[in-house]
Write a protein that holds these residues in place. Structure first.
Motif: not given
Ligand code: FES
Ligand SMILES: [Fe+2]
Length: 403
Positions: A299-304, A325-338
């Motif tokens: 997930p670390e690579r996928l999210i990035e 999972s939704a847990y990971y896609s929340f991270l994609v959304e936060d990562y993209a915005c921040q």
């Protein structure tokens, strides 16, 4: 000179925010990422360190370089609880004292030292005291010491300043927009259907003895609490939340906190911790499922990858990898915005409004503390009380009296 917004983001040695952050114990690494007999390089607050685990099982944090001819110490060998340099074999014990220098006289050895830092392990993380003077006792988080499954999250290394992440702690309103697509995906409704016309929750922000409390009254009438723990930790009081690795929408009671540490001024690492209210066999199941998701997806690579594609404009947020999972896609959304704000956001150009009161409050507190710290005046002594995670009603089983 009075500290300004720009001073919050620079944390290298000698900077005012860097000195202030160093006056708190900081996590440096996940315990499970440091095997016995292994040394690794770690960079925090624009400073390099060598972290290793000795034969006794204890973790140690020492200087990054050998004082002989300055090569990196992590490349060497861990011998008992000492570390020996790869280049010419100088050996240092965990206190930093040189104990062996092949070909040199003992008096020379006795006079050779490297820096070493007080180190402790707690809640699945290796922590170090990197500040000036004697180390104070380490802050404890009693709510996270209770029975339950303590899930130590994958450290999040993001290419943005740590303050982009701190600003997000009291940015309650972002959830409506940033996480809209994931919430829609989970509920099976189109994004327009989930937000009741963008009805904003009622939010109150207050300074407390630990930092800032955000009290959020949702449309359903439920109240939830978000806590910002000075100086660099976000916490979410117990809630029924998404669990890493669960794609079927399963939720469990959990309390979470996230410690945001600068790597340098343009990147940071965040250590997520979740105490999940599962026990016995159920805890084993949750852990197994989490570990399977980590092994299958990386997930670390996928999210990035997804978040960087969204920032680059080659993907839309709704097109992220469907296996997550939704847990990971929340991270994609936060990562993209921040990360999308820029490695160091230019806060002087922002246009803050009504919804940004929490963001403004955290910055105001930080600036007030930095001013006192810079002038040698007493700073506020922040304390994290027991039971902070229990404000939600109804409470999960693990907060009820035992026996
Ligand atoms: S550089 Fe380390 S022993 Fe020479
Ligand atoms: Fe978020």
């Amino acid at each position: 000179m009075k500290p300004e917004l720009n001073d919050l983001v620079h944390t290298g040695p000698g900077t005012i925010a860097g000195r202030y952050l160093r006056s708190f114990w900081q996590p440096v690494l996940r315990s499970e990422d440091l095997a016995a007999g292994v040394a690794v390089p770690v960079r925090l607050m624009s400073e390099d360190f060598t972290v290793y685990r000795g034969a006794s099982g204890a973790a140690h944090v020492v200087a990054p370089r050998c004082p002989h001819r300055l090569t990196r110490l992590h490349m060497g060998w861990v011998e008992d609880d000492a570390i020996r340099c790869l280049y010419h074999g100088w050996k240092f014990d965990a206190s930093g004292q040189c104990t062996h220098q092949p070909g040199e006289r003992e008096v020379f050895t006795r006079g050779t030292r490297i820096a070493s830092y007080p180190t402790a392990e707690y809640l699945g993380l290796v922590w170090a005291w990197l500040g000036e003077g004697d180390a104070p006792p380490m802050r404890r988080y009693p709510d996270f010491e209770r029975p339950g499954f303590l899930s130590v999250g994958i450290p999040e290394r993001w290419p943005c300043n740590y303050f982009n992440r701190i600003d997000n702690a009291t940015d309650i309103f972002h959830v409506l927009a940033t996480h809209r697509e994931t919430m829609a995906r989970e509920s099976g409704l189109p994004p327009q259907g989930i937000d009741g016309g963008w009805a904003a929750p009622e939010v109150k922000f207050a300074e407390t003895g630990f930092g800032v409390e955000s009290t959020v009254k949702g449309a359903s009438g439920n109240t939830s609490y978000f806590h910002f723990l000075m100086p660099n930790t976000n916490a979410i009081a117990a809630h029924v939340g998404r669990v890493e690795g669960y794609r079927d929408g399963s939720r469990h009671w959990k309390a979470e906190m996230f410690i945001r540490v600068p790597v340098d001024d343009e990147s940071c690492i965040s250590f997520p911790l979740a105490l999940i209210d599962v026990h016995g066999d159920e805890a084993v199941q949750v852990r197994t499922r989490r570990d399977q998701a980590r092994a299958e997806l990386d997930p670390e690579r996928l999210i990035e990858q997804d978040a960087l594609a969204v920032i680059a404009g080659t993907k839309r947020i709704g097109q992220m990898d469907g296996r997550m999972s939704a847990y990971y896609s929340f991270l994609v959304e936060d990562y993209a915005c921040q990360v999308g704000q820029g490695a160091i956001a230019d806060r002087g150009r922002e246009r803050l409004g009504q919804i940004d009161q929490g963001v403004a409050l955290v910055r105001k507190i930080w600036l007030r503390e930095l001013a006192a710290f810079a002038e040698g005046r007493p700073v506020k002594q922040w304390e994290v009380p027991a039971g902070l995670a229990d404000k939600t009603q109804p409470q999960p089983s693990w907060v009820q009296p035992q026996g």
